[in-house]
Design a protein around this motif. Structure first.
Motif, PDB file in Angstrom:
ATOM      1  N   LEU A   1      33.592  30.780  55.256  1.00 53.24           N
ATOM      2  CA  LEU A   1      34.477  31.878  54.862  1.00 53.24           C
ATOM      3  C   LEU A   1      35.883  31.704  55.427  1.00 53.24           C
ATOM      4  CD1 LEU A   1      32.076  34.927  55.150  1.00 53.24           C
ATOM      5  CD2 LEU A   1      33.141  34.038  53.067  1.00 53.24           C
ATOM      6  N   VAL A   2      35.970  31.266  56.667  1.00 53.11           N
ATOM      7  CA  VAL A   2      37.287  31.047  57.271  1.00 53.11           C
ATOM      8  C   VAL A   2      38.037  29.947  56.520  1.00 53.11           C
ATOM      9  CG1 VAL A   2      38.469  30.230  59.348  1.00 53.11           C
ATOM     10  CG2 VAL A   2      36.643  31.919  59.536  1.00 53.11           C
TER      11      VAL A   2
ATOM     12  N   SER B   1      42.743  30.022  50.334  1.00 53.08           N
ATOM     13  CA  SER B   1      43.323  31.018  49.433  1.00 53.08           C
ATOM     14  C   SER B   1      44.670  31.521  49.959  1.00 53.08           C
ATOM     15  CB  SER B   1      42.355  32.176  49.189  1.00 53.08           C
ATOM     16  OG  SER B   1      42.068  32.845  50.392  1.00 53.08           O
ATOM     17  N   ALA B   2      44.826  31.605  51.263  1.00 55.61           N
ATOM     18  CA  ALA B   2      46.129  31.970  51.824  1.00 55.61           C
ATOM     19  C   ALA B   2      47.156  30.876  51.527  1.00 55.61           C
ATOM     20  CB  ALA B   2      46.018  32.209  53.321  1.00 55.61           C
TER      21      ALA B   2
ATOM     22  N   VAL C   1      49.518  37.585  43.315  1.00 54.51           N
ATOM     23  CA  VAL C   1      48.731  38.810  43.461  1.00 54.51           C
ATOM     24  C   VAL C   1      47.239  38.498  43.348  1.00 54.51           C
ATOM     25  CG1 VAL C   1      48.218  41.027  42.368  1.00 54.51           C
ATOM     26  CG2 VAL C   1      50.585  40.335  42.723  1.00 54.51           C
ATOM     27  N   LYS C   2      46.878  37.620  42.412  1.00 51.47           N
ATOM     28  CA  LYS C   2      45.474  37.229  42.252  1.00 51.47           C
ATOM     29  C   LYS C   2      44.945  36.580  43.524  1.00 51.47           C
ATOM     30  CE  LYS C   2      44.695  33.401  40.308  1.00 51.47           C
ATOM     31  NZ  LYS C   2      44.600  32.253  39.423  1.00 51.47           N
TER      32      LYS C   2
ATOM     33  N   MET D   1      39.493  40.025  49.685  1.00 49.37           N
ATOM     34  CA  MET D   1      38.046  40.148  49.485  1.00 49.37           C
ATOM     35  C   MET D   1      37.279  39.218  50.422  1.00 49.37           C
ATOM     36  SD  MET D   1      37.455  40.785  45.435  1.00 49.37           S
ATOM     37  CE  MET D   1      38.511  39.479  44.825  1.00 49.37           C
ATOM     38  N   LEU D   2      37.780  38.012  50.614  1.00 56.26           N
ATOM     39  CA  LEU D   2      37.125  37.085  51.535  1.00 56.26           C
ATOM     40  C   LEU D   2      37.173  37.597  52.976  1.00 56.26           C
ATOM     41  CD1 LEU D   2      38.319  33.658  50.107  1.00 56.26           C
ATOM     42  CD2 LEU D   2      35.971  34.522  50.159  1.00 56.26           C
ATOM     43  N   VAL D   3      38.278  38.210  53.363  1.00 53.75           N
ATOM     44  CA  VAL D   3      38.378  38.775  54.713  1.00 53.75           C
ATOM     45  C   VAL D   3      37.372  39.912  54.883  1.00 53.75           C
ATOM     46  CG1 VAL D   3      39.879  40.086  56.272  1.00 53.75           C
ATOM     47  CG2 VAL D   3      40.755  38.056  55.118  1.00 53.75           C
ATOM     48  N   VAL D   4      37.226  40.740  53.857  1.00 52.40           N
ATOM     49  CA  VAL D   4      36.249  41.835  53.920  1.00 52.40           C
ATOM     50  C   VAL D   4      34.834  41.275  54.054  1.00 52.40           C
ATOM     51  CG1 VAL D   4      35.216  43.714  52.580  1.00 52.40           C
ATOM     52  CG2 VAL D   4      37.699  43.514  52.731  1.00 52.40           C
ATOM     53  N   VAL D   5      34.518  40.251  53.271  1.00 53.68           N
ATOM     54  CA  VAL D   5      33.192  39.630  53.369  1.00 53.68           C
ATOM     55  C   VAL D   5      32.992  39.031  54.758  1.00 53.68           C
ATOM     56  CG1 VAL D   5      31.747  37.748  52.497  1.00 53.68           C
ATOM     57  CG2 VAL D   5      32.987  39.207  50.902  1.00 53.68           C
ATOM     58  N   LEU D   6      34.013  38.386  55.288  1.00 53.12           N
ATOM     59  CA  LEU D   6      33.918  37.822  56.636  1.00 53.12           C
ATOM     60  C   LEU D   6      33.659  38.922  57.660  1.00 53.12           C
ATOM     61  CD1 LEU D   6      34.223  35.389  58.570  1.00 53.12           C
ATOM     62  CD2 LEU D   6      36.650  35.937  58.685  1.00 53.12           C
ATOM     63  N   LEU D   7      34.346  40.037  57.545  1.00 53.25           N
ATOM     64  CA  LEU D   7      34.127  41.141  58.483  1.00 53.25           C
ATOM     65  C   LEU D   7      32.714  41.705  58.352  1.00 53.25           C
ATOM     66  CD1 LEU D   7      37.557  42.971  58.232  1.00 53.25           C
ATOM     67  CD2 LEU D   7      36.697  41.622  60.153  1.00 53.25           C
ATOM     68  N   LEU D   8      32.209  41.803  57.133  1.00 55.65           N
ATOM     69  CA  LEU D   8      30.845  42.303  56.931  1.00 55.65           C
ATOM     70  C   LEU D   8      29.820  41.333  57.516  1.00 55.65           C
ATOM     71  CD1 LEU D   8      31.088  43.701  53.303  1.00 55.65           C
ATOM     72  CD2 LEU D   8      30.891  45.002  55.421  1.00 55.65           C
TER      73      LEU D   8
END
Length: 75
Positions: A5-6, A12-13, A55-56, A63-70
């Protein structure tokens, strides 16, 4: 999973930064005399294309950061 994920977030960044630089390049080289078949400056079309790409990629990164946090919170 966390490492993957990282790496995806970094990639993506990087795509966000690439789209931003291309959009700024199109803005810096704007020539109103170069029109496409619809009468729109070609550099303006490129600016819009890169804005939507940025923007995409930003949305994908978030979304990837949210998944990583979860995933990190579940461990």
């Amino acid at each position: 999973m966390t490492i993957l994920l990282v790496l995806l977030i970094i990639a993506s960044a990087g795509a966000v930064a690439f789209a931003l630089v291309r959009g700024l390049h199109a803005f810096a080289n704007m020539r109103p005399t170069e029109l496409d078949k619809d009468g729109i400056p070609q550099s303006l079309a490129m600016q819009n294309k890169m804005m939507f790409a940025r923007v995409k990629w930003q949305a994908i990164t978030v979304m990837l950061v949210v998944v990583l946090l979860l995933v990190a919170g579940a461990q």
